[in-house]
Design a protein around this motif. Sequence first.
Motif, short mmCIF file in Angstrom:
data_model
loop_
_atom_site.label_atom_id
_atom_site.label_comp_id
_atom_site.label_asym_id
_atom_site.label_seq_id
_atom_site.Cartn_x
_atom_site.Cartn_y
_atom_site.Cartn_z
N ALA A 132 36.97 25.15 -11.90
CA ALA A 132 36.38 23.91 -12.41
C ALA A 132 37.19 22.70 -11.93
N ARG A 133 38.50 22.86 -11.92
CA ARG A 133 39.38 21.77 -11.50
C ARG A 133 39.08 21.35 -10.05
N ARG B 235 32.12 24.99 -20.63
CA ARG B 235 32.03 25.75 -21.89
C ARG B 235 32.94 26.96 -21.83
N GLY B 236 33.85 27.02 -22.78
CA GLY B 236 34.74 28.16 -22.89
C GLY B 236 35.83 28.22 -21.82
N VAL B 237 36.00 27.17 -21.04
CA VAL B 237 37.02 27.20 -19.98
C VAL B 237 38.38 26.84 -20.57
N LYS B 238 39.33 27.76 -20.42
CA LYS B 238 40.66 27.57 -21.02
C LYS B 238 41.69 27.22 -19.95
N PRO B 239 42.62 26.30 -20.28
CA PRO B 239 43.65 25.95 -19.30
C PRO B 239 44.37 27.19 -18.78
N GLY B 240 44.66 27.20 -17.53
CA GLY B 240 45.42 28.30 -16.95
C GLY B 240 44.55 29.45 -16.45
N GLU C 99 45.79 17.26 -12.32
CA GLU C 99 46.31 18.55 -11.81
C GLU C 99 45.77 18.82 -10.42
N GLY C 100 44.49 18.58 -10.27
CA GLY C 100 43.83 18.86 -8.98
C GLY C 100 44.43 18.03 -7.85
#
Length: 536
Positions: free
Chosen positions: A31-32, A19-24, A152-153
């Motif tokens: 999270a990744r 929730r609310g996690v933005k790329p970068g 990405e991970g």
Amino acid sequence: MASGERTQWSLVINKVDLRGVKPGSQAWAEARTTVTASMEAVGAILVTHDALGADLRQALFDGMPEFFALPLYVKRSLISGYINGYIERSPSSNMPAYESVRIWETTDGGSAHNLVDDVVWPHSNPKFWDTVGTFAKNMMDLERTVRTMILEGLGVQQEHINAQHKSIVHSVRQSRYGTLPEMRTTNLSMLAHRDNGMLHVVVQHQVEGLEVQTKDGSWIMVPPDPDTVAIIAGEMLTVATNGRVPACVHRVRTPSNRKRFSVLLSSKPKDGVTVRPLDELVDAYHPLQYNPCNFSEYIDFRYANSVVGRDLISVDGTLKAFCGKNLSVDNVIGLLFKDEEITANLTKKKKFKANNESSSSKGKKVALSSNFFDPSTRLPCNSFYNPFETKTAPSSSSGALSISTSSVIPRSTSSTSDGPRVGVRGASTLMLTRSNEVIRRIPPHELIDKCLLQITTHERSLLLEEVINRRHELSIEMSMEMILVLHTQVGHMLEHVTGLYDPPHYYIDLDNVHMGDSYGHWRSTLDLLKIAMDMG
Ligand SMILES: O=C(O)CCC(=O)C(=O)O
Ligand SMILES: [Fe+2]
């Protein structure tokens, strides 16, 4: 769920709050790490998110009973247009109370609207299909987010991730799991399997069911928490990640024996797309595990590999048998198998041909057993899973069955002949290879169709003796089912008796093959399995 159990699953399937996690962002990076670790461990992650708010969830699951209550002819009519399709209850299947409807995204870019457009019934209930559309859109975003995190991970560059996004389509699948008295014994309403696509978002509602298998073979119940979905890896993600992310083994079991609804949002390669291990994931430490895999061909292969009572979809070797690297050097135990295609490839082998003709002339034709297909629908009645994808029943091989006499020769001591070889691999799939190139894969249903089960103890001991003593010259008669049983058994036998299994590299040198014609009567797959078990 008891806290002990929760501790257990949290050790193997991570749970992440997106929730609310933005790329970068820092939160994204954290999270990744969690997502990638869980995916590498078990091919699954539990995700808390806000893509399915309380109202949307309510509307979605409220609409489903009404949909499934429609008359059968209406639901059947949904096998058209952009729906592919409605899977009806099939009393003869191993999921007698299961029904499901799936719609695929129709165009690039995946506007959710396309997912639900032009469906026959929805015009009479636009509100529900709006709901499905909104759900699809939100879940597609979530699916892309999680797939991006995984890639990405693992170190995949953004441009390759973007390219993968473009090669993907999505589907929404709504399922209803009814209950029947006879299901109470196991409470299993969907057998263990791997999904074939990339990622699958599983949304459960109120009633438990989804279970995920961990590496040690134990099953973990995924609680039907309202703000959490399970995201599980399918086999194409395994190929794309060069085996780093295993396809999650899962099943549906509902001990409370209640009716259950679930919704899946799945991603899969577009038609005609060939999936390859991503460049960044192949290096000296991670040698190439998979050949390029044409998804549509793999689907055909996978469903052709389903057999009654034993769904090979859940067997490890299926994907590897199709596109694993080094196909011809793995466990190979020989047999000879005849059909026209193989025969055509072997015309140079005079002896083979001569014998082949003589056995054909006996007129023993082989046909597909009706066991494998529901005669009314022509759908595989054993397939618990999406019979739709088997577009037509595989045609029966027209050739008569011939059984070989062959000598089993340890690869290590054999001459390096370029001649054809016939081998057996993990998922009961036989492969005919020549010079390490696969000529033909023979799916198990063909084998089982053609097999006979008269293996005498004497035959078994002869063959064992043959294998164990590594006698090069001695040839023995082997019947088809004997090989089938042997291929599952001989590894263990060898391991126990000689310690040679690690792995056994055996193959049949067809130059030494003398044809026989050991036919027998048909028996069911069950018999085969029983015998295999008796032996084991
Ligand atoms: O209903 C579920 O929870 C899972 C369904 C599933 O695994 C499938 O349809 O492949
Ligand atoms: Fe599944």
